[in-house]
Design an enzyme around this catalytic site. Structure first.
Site, PDB file in Angstrom:
ATOM      1  N   LYS A 198     -18.538   2.696   0.104  1.00 43.23           N
ATOM      2  CA  LYS A 198     -18.530   1.320   0.654  1.00 43.23           C
ATOM      3  C   LYS A 198     -19.584   1.157   1.337  1.00 43.23           C
ATOM      4  O   LYS A 198     -19.669   0.959   2.597  1.00 43.23           O
ATOM      5  CB  LYS A 198     -17.057   1.483   1.596  1.00 43.23           C
ATOM      6  CG  LYS A 198     -16.698  -0.119   2.028  1.00 43.23           C
ATOM      7  CD  LYS A 198     -16.232  -0.905   1.094  1.00 43.23           C
ATOM      8  CE  LYS A 198     -16.113  -2.332   1.747  1.00 43.23           C
ATOM      9  NZ  LYS A 198     -15.645  -3.141   0.743  1.00 43.23           N
TER      10      LYS A 198
ATOM     11  N   ASP B 276      -4.387   7.589  -7.910  1.00 41.65           N
ATOM     12  CA  ASP B 276      -2.891   7.190  -8.185  1.00 41.65           C
ATOM     13  C   ASP B 276      -3.128   5.925  -8.900  1.00 41.65           C
ATOM     14  O   ASP B 276      -2.126   5.634  -9.914  1.00 41.65           O
ATOM     15  CB  ASP B 276      -2.254   6.827  -6.879  1.00 41.65           C
ATOM     16  CG  ASP B 276      -1.533   7.948  -6.289  1.00 41.65           C
ATOM     17  OD1 ASP B 276      -2.068   9.188  -6.376  1.00 41.65           O
ATOM     18  OD2 ASP B 276      -0.595   8.025  -5.736  1.00 41.65           O
TER      19      ASP B 276
ATOM     20  N   ASP C  85      -8.232   9.716  -3.624  1.00 37.99           N
ATOM     21  CA  ASP C  85      -6.921  10.151  -3.567  1.00 37.99           C
ATOM     22  C   ASP C  85      -6.337   8.769  -3.939  1.00 37.99           C
ATOM     23  O   ASP C  85      -5.360   8.888  -4.952  1.00 37.99           O
ATOM     24  CB  ASP C  85      -6.762  10.402  -2.081  1.00 37.99           C
ATOM     25  CG  ASP C  85      -5.050  10.569  -1.967  1.00 37.99           C
ATOM     26  OD1 ASP C  85      -4.385  11.190  -2.862  1.00 37.99           O
ATOM     27  OD2 ASP C  85      -4.281   9.968  -1.011  1.00 37.99           O
TER      28      ASP C  85
ATOM     29  N   ASP D 126     -13.781  -1.134  -3.345  1.00 39.03           N
ATOM     30  CA  ASP D 126     -12.974  -2.373  -3.860  1.00 39.03           C
ATOM     31  C   ASP D 126     -13.240  -2.948  -5.109  1.00 39.03           C
ATOM     32  O   ASP D 126     -12.022  -3.139  -5.899  1.00 39.03           O
ATOM     33  CB  ASP D 126     -12.968  -3.462  -2.609  1.00 39.03           C
ATOM     34  CG  ASP D 126     -14.172  -3.932  -2.309  1.00 39.03           C
ATOM     35  OD1 ASP D 126     -15.330  -3.262  -2.979  1.00 39.03           O
ATOM     36  OD2 ASP D 126     -14.492  -4.923  -1.654  1.00 39.03           O
TER      37      ASP D 126
ATOM     38  N   TYR E 159     -10.286  13.351   5.737  1.00 39.63           N
ATOM     39  CA  TYR E 159      -9.230  13.962   5.729  1.00 39.63           C
ATOM     40  C   TYR E 159      -9.222  15.175   6.765  1.00 39.63           C
ATOM     41  O   TYR E 159      -8.585  15.940   7.236  1.00 39.63           O
ATOM     42  CB  TYR E 159      -8.879  14.800   4.276  1.00 39.63           C
ATOM     43  CG  TYR E 159      -8.087  13.998   3.465  1.00 39.63           C
ATOM     44  CD1 TYR E 159      -8.166  12.768   3.073  1.00 39.63           C
ATOM     45  CD2 TYR E 159      -7.020  14.566   2.873  1.00 39.63           C
ATOM     46  CE1 TYR E 159      -7.381  12.013   2.248  1.00 39.63           C
ATOM     47  CE2 TYR E 159      -6.238  14.050   1.893  1.00 39.63           C
ATOM     48  CZ  TYR E 159      -6.230  12.718   1.692  1.00 39.63           C
ATOM     49  OH  TYR E 159      -5.379  12.008   0.886  1.00 39.63           O
TER      50      TYR E 159
HETATM   51  C1  IPM Z   1      -2.965  14.520  -3.720  1.00 45.25           C
HETATM   52  C2  IPM Z   1      -1.849  14.119  -2.595  1.00 45.25           C
HETATM   53  C3  IPM Z   1      -2.408  15.037  -1.049  1.00 45.25           C
HETATM   54  C4  IPM Z   1      -3.779  14.342  -1.010  1.00 45.25           C
HETATM   55  C5  IPM Z   1      -1.423  15.206  -0.141  1.00 45.25           C
HETATM   56  C6  IPM Z   1       0.114  15.696  -0.579  1.00 45.25           C
HETATM   57  C7  IPM Z   1      -1.737  15.885   0.900  1.00 45.25           C
HETATM   58  O1  IPM Z   1      -1.518  13.092  -2.373  1.00 45.25           O
HETATM   59  O2  IPM Z   1      -3.280  15.684  -4.017  1.00 45.25           O
HETATM   60  O3  IPM Z   1      -3.594  13.603  -3.969  1.00 45.25           O
HETATM   61  O4  IPM Z   1      -3.784  13.441  -0.059  1.00 45.25           O
HETATM   62  O5  IPM Z   1      -4.618  14.783  -1.231  1.00 45.25           O
HETATM   63 MN    MN Z   2      -2.682  11.700  -3.606  1.00 48.10          MN
END
Ligand code: IPM
Ligand code: MN
Length: 367
Positions: free
Chosen positions: A197, A257, A253, A229, A149
């Site tokens: 990784k 999700d 990140d 993975d 990032y």
């Molecule tokens: C999260 C979001 C952020 C990230 C974005 C909005 C920059 O996806 O907090 O997970 O990638 O960190």
């Molecule tokens: Mn995110």
């Protein structure tokens, strides 16, 4: 901060609703924080500041100076979400996301703590068989101020068709985030999974070596290394086998999700971004432009984020526990937002869910 005393806690909270559903779920979390303040006798002074696309539009910057100053000066920060498709083609420093990334960096908020578990009654809300989902109770500890990032050099030349990103980590950066994971594991099932990784990336070889080194200082905690993975696959196959997962910024990140899907909805997940400055508390989900302005977003992630703010930001354990119990109570009674309601069954709106949860916060009994 004494939670047992009769003297209320005065706290200054910076509230950053941001974009899309951010403003709706933040309003929901604020409703709950106000209920907590009223019932526990605290004085929370809330001020609202723009971040993301809304800040670009009104102030010409995704992280205006006064927003940053207010955040640095606050006891804790409650953030909603940033992101707006209108800025998809904008230069990186003018994108809404740059506001949030800049804020994390400016606060030195390197430790992003993302707890997830299956709420009672939601065992079959996600894609897993209930017997596999049951027992999912883990924390993703995501490194938040380094890695891909923020790494340099970075560049984009669309005309030439070339782009560069860099994945750097140093020993101190890895050490401090892995320490956070081990500390958390001590209060839980004493198991850390470090994700990398290392079969491909040099950065991951360093990560694995440092994680192993830190692990020797925690002989009471089991340390396991997984390739990212394989970790992604094992989260689906054996979700209940994970306790604390620690990993670099981008892997964290992505995996968080995935965990959101496993528990039934990304809209359920809270997070705390902790480090050198005041804590930044942000739900894991994004701005979900398609849902924005319709009172359909799930506010539980934001409300659970408010609980993390109470506990980790203000030291108010009892209040945080009351909010978490209220969420559980409401879900156990069958309240569902649209993301959780089985097709054809009634769903509560964002505000209705917030009111139901506020209403379930018990009145404090003082003697
Ligand atoms: C999260 C979001 C952020 C990230 C974005 C909005 C920059 O996806 O907090 O997970 O990638 O960190
Ligand atoms: Mn995110």
């Amino acid at each position: 901060m004494g939670t047992g005393s009769d003297v209320g806690r005065r706290a200054r909270l910076a509230v950053l609703p941001g974009d899309g559903i951010g403003s709706e779920v933040t309003a929901a979390a604020v409703t709950v924080l106000k209920a907590v303040a009223a019932r526990f006798g605290h004085d929370f002074v809330l001020t609202e500041w723009p971040i993301g696309a809304i800040a670009m539009r009104t102030k010409g910057s995704p992280l205006p100076e006064d927003t940053l100053a207010a955040c640095k000066d606050a006891d804790a920060i409650l953030m909603g979400a940033v992101g707006d498709p209108a800025y998809d083609a904008a230069p990186r420093d003018q994108r809404p996301e740059a506001g949030l990334l800049g804020l994390r960096k400016a606060l030195g908020a390197y430790a992003n703590i993302r707890p997830a578990r299956i709420y009672k009654g939601l065992e079959d809300a996600g894609p897993l068989k209930p017997e596999i989902a049951r027992g999912l109770d883990l924390i993703v500890v995501r490194e938040l101020t380094g890695g891909l990032y923020f790494g340099t050099p970075r560049s984009l030349d669309l005309e030439a068709g070339t782009a560069v990103n860099t994945l750097p980590y140093s020993r101190p950066e890895v050490t401090r985030i892995v320490e956070v994971a081990f500390q958390l594991a001590r209060g839980r099932r004493r198991k850390v999974t470090s994700v990398d990784k290392s079969n491909v990336l040099e950065t991951s070889q360093l990560w694995r070596a440092v994680a192993t080194e830190v692990g020797t200082r925690y002989p009471d905690v089991a340390l396991d290394h997984k390739l990212v993975d394989s970790c992604a696959m094992n989260l689906v196959l054996f979700p209940a086998s994970f306790d604390v997962v620690v990993t670099e910024n981008l892997f964290g990140d992505i995996l968080s999700d995935e965990v959101g899907a496993l528990v039934g909805s990304l809209g359920l997940l809270p997070s705390a971004s902790l480090g050198d400055g005041p804590g930044l508390f942000e739900p894991v989900h994004g701005s979900a432009p398609a849902l924005a302005g319709r009172n359909v977003a799930n506010p539980i992630g934001a409300i659970a984020t408010a609980a993390m703010l109470l506990e980790n930001g203000l030291g108010l354990q009892e209040e945080a526990a009351a909010v978490r119990r209220a969420i559980e109570t409401v879900l156990e009674k069958g309240a569902r937002t649209a993301d959780l309601a089985p097709r054809g069954t009634p769903a509560l709106g964002t505000q209705e869910m917030a009111r139901a949860i506020s209403g379930a916060i018990p009145v404090r009994v003082t003697v």
